[in-house]
Structure formats: structure tokens, C-alpha cells
Design an enzyme around this catalytic site. Sequence first.
Site, short mmCIF file in Angstrom:
data_model
loop_
_atom_site.label_atom_id
_atom_site.label_comp_id
_atom_site.label_asym_id
_atom_site.label_seq_id
_atom_site.Cartn_x
_atom_site.Cartn_y
_atom_site.Cartn_z
N ASP A 99 5.65 -7.47 2.63
CA ASP A 99 4.62 -6.83 3.46
C ASP A 99 4.04 -7.85 4.42
O ASP A 99 4.05 -9.06 4.13
CB ASP A 99 3.51 -6.25 2.58
CG ASP A 99 2.78 -5.09 3.25
OD1 ASP A 99 2.96 -3.95 2.84
OD2 ASP A 99 2.01 -5.35 4.21
N SER A 107 0.83 -1.20 0.00
CA SER A 107 0.00 0.00 0.00
C SER A 107 0.86 1.25 0.00
O SER A 107 2.08 1.19 0.23
CB SER A 107 -0.93 0.02 1.23
OG SER A 107 -0.16 0.12 2.43
N GLY A 108 0.22 2.39 -0.27
CA GLY A 108 0.86 3.68 -0.14
C GLY A 108 2.10 3.85 -0.97
O GLY A 108 2.16 3.48 -2.16
N THR A 168 -1.56 8.60 1.86
CA THR A 168 -1.46 7.16 2.14
C THR A 168 -2.41 6.84 3.29
O THR A 168 -2.95 7.74 3.94
CB THR A 168 -0.03 6.76 2.56
OG1 THR A 168 0.20 7.22 3.90
CG2 THR A 168 1.02 7.34 1.62
N PRO A 169 -2.62 5.56 3.58
CA PRO A 169 -3.50 5.20 4.71
C PRO A 169 -3.06 5.77 6.05
O PRO A 169 -3.89 5.89 6.97
CB PRO A 169 -3.44 3.67 4.71
CG PRO A 169 -3.20 3.30 3.28
CD PRO A 169 -2.27 4.37 2.77
N ASP A 189 6.95 -10.03 8.54
CA ASP A 189 6.90 -8.97 9.54
C ASP A 189 8.32 -8.41 9.66
O ASP A 189 9.22 -9.10 10.14
CB ASP A 189 6.42 -9.54 10.87
CG ASP A 189 6.32 -8.50 11.98
OD1 ASP A 189 6.89 -7.39 11.82
OD2 ASP A 189 5.69 -8.79 13.00
N VAL A 190 8.53 -7.17 9.20
CA VAL A 190 9.89 -6.62 9.15
C VAL A 190 10.51 -6.46 10.53
O VAL A 190 11.73 -6.30 10.65
CB VAL A 190 9.92 -5.27 8.40
CG1 VAL A 190 9.51 -5.45 6.96
CG2 VAL A 190 9.06 -4.22 9.11
N TYR A 244 6.10 8.81 16.95
CA TYR A 244 6.39 8.66 15.52
C TYR A 244 7.60 9.51 15.14
O TYR A 244 8.52 9.04 14.44
CB TYR A 244 5.17 9.07 14.70
CG TYR A 244 5.36 9.05 13.20
CD1 TYR A 244 5.31 7.86 12.50
CD2 TYR A 244 5.58 10.23 12.49
CE1 TYR A 244 5.48 7.83 11.11
CE2 TYR A 244 5.75 10.21 11.11
CZ TYR A 244 5.69 9.02 10.43
OH TYR A 244 5.87 9.00 9.07
N ASN A 274 10.77 0.73 3.64
CA ASN A 274 9.70 1.72 3.64
C ASN A 274 8.61 1.46 4.67
O ASN A 274 7.88 2.39 5.04
CB ASN A 274 9.08 1.75 2.23
CG ASN A 274 7.76 2.46 2.19
OD1 ASN A 274 7.68 3.67 2.31
ND2 ASN A 274 6.68 1.70 2.05
#
Length: 263
Positions: free
Chosen positions: A37, A16-17, A184-185, A57-58, A149, A83
Site C-alpha cells: 500500500d 483499507s477496505g 469502503t472509503p 506506489d503501484v 472510473y 486491488n
Amino acid sequence: MGLLDGKVAVVTGAASGIGLACTTRFAAEGATVVAVDISGSVEGLAAAVGAVTVRADVSRPDDWLAVVEAVRSLGGVDTVYLNAGVTTPEGDITAVTDDQYRRILAVNVDGVAFGARALVPELVERGGGALVATASLAGLVAFAADPIYAMTKHAVVGLVRSLALTLVGHGITVNAVCPGLTDTPLVDGARDALAAAQFPLIAPEAVVEAVLGCILGEATGQAVVVQAGREPIPYRFSRPPGPRQAGAEGRVPPGPLAAPVDQ
């Protein structure tokens, strides 16, 4: 010929995004993309753009083994775009839950550090390449809407600038893209307020242009700012003040302890 003909690129947060926009553009430019992803929707990119998909899962070190296996099956990797990212979103530090805090650190910081740790050896084996991470404008300035964040994105900028110094000898460039508010979401919770204020969101495709600039250019250690209607521009960092102790004026620490003049 495409800009990335014959190249192998890894993209995380690919479903996504910005990650989806990059995966699509990289494939259009001739790259074979390893799309990573946590969402099962990433698997649709195999048919859509011919990507090799890895559901992972990164934030889990063991999940990176599958990504490494995928790039080795393709003969190596030339570009790594780390990303994947999330928000809390919470402006009140006293309201941030343990789960919110652990999740955002895991994805935004661990996901970049573990990704670099796993794939830098593959870039070295390839003889060089490019590593790009998504930070944020919130990684360069204060961001009261989500301080945690902002903390994670400052961490990404610091890691990128520091890694650039250690990897330049291997022919690997390391840069961060630092977009402002992007369509983006991640901005869904603020979308109505932004529309009411008539604030322009950045198209994900504009961020892709900045990422391509990092991949194709020779600069390293940069934090490239992306804003709506502007060309991507490297952020200008200033040097910190040096010591003023008598007899030590103007001295800098030895070797890797010193910040380079141009960073």
C-alpha cells in the site's frame, strides 16, 4: 488446515477496505501475505496479521521491484491480488482535472498492468497460480457518477480477459471481481445519499469470498459480479456479431485475434 496453508499471496491496496479484508482473511487461512500500500498504515499489518509489508506506489514501475524482492525472499508467490484503486469522483467530464485523470489512470490501470508485468514471471517460476484484479460493476455497465472510473474498470476487465488466454498454458488463472457499491472509503462521499435511499452496501468480506473463489477455482477469464445478498456470479458476455460480407459469413480471425466462444 486453512484454505491457503503454505501459500504466498500479494495484496495491493492492503491497508483499507477490500484489501484489508483480504489480507486479514488470507492470513487467517494460512497464507503469508505480502501487503502492499502507498499508506504508511500498511506497516501495522506486520504485527496485526504477520504480513510482510511493502510501502509502494503501484503506479510506479520501480516500486514493484521491492514487491518482487519480497516474494523472492519468501520462496515465490502463488496468488496475486491487484486491488488498489481510486475514484475521481466526478460525473462531469468537463470538470475532471488533469491531476485527477492522471492519478486514476495511474492507480487503476497502470497499477494492474505493472503489477501483472512484474509478478507473472514469478507465478510462472512457481509453476502456476492465480492472479485476481479488482474491477467493478462499473467495469461492466455504464456508470454516470464517474465515467472516468468506469473507463478504468472496463480496462481492467479487458486486460484480465485477454491475459487469461495468454497465461492458461502456464497454469495461471486470471480473473476479475466486479463488486457493486461496497462499504469502503471509496463510497464515503455518497454514503449519506445511499443510506437515505436504503441501498445496501456490500460488506468487504463478501468480496473476499469472491476472490477466494477465483483463487481456489479452475475457471479463468471471468468477471465475477458481487452484489449484496447474492452469491458471486460470473458475468455472461455475448459474442460480437461476425462479418456478413459475401463469402465470409461466420468466419473468425485467426489465432489470438479471435475471441474464444466462452468469453
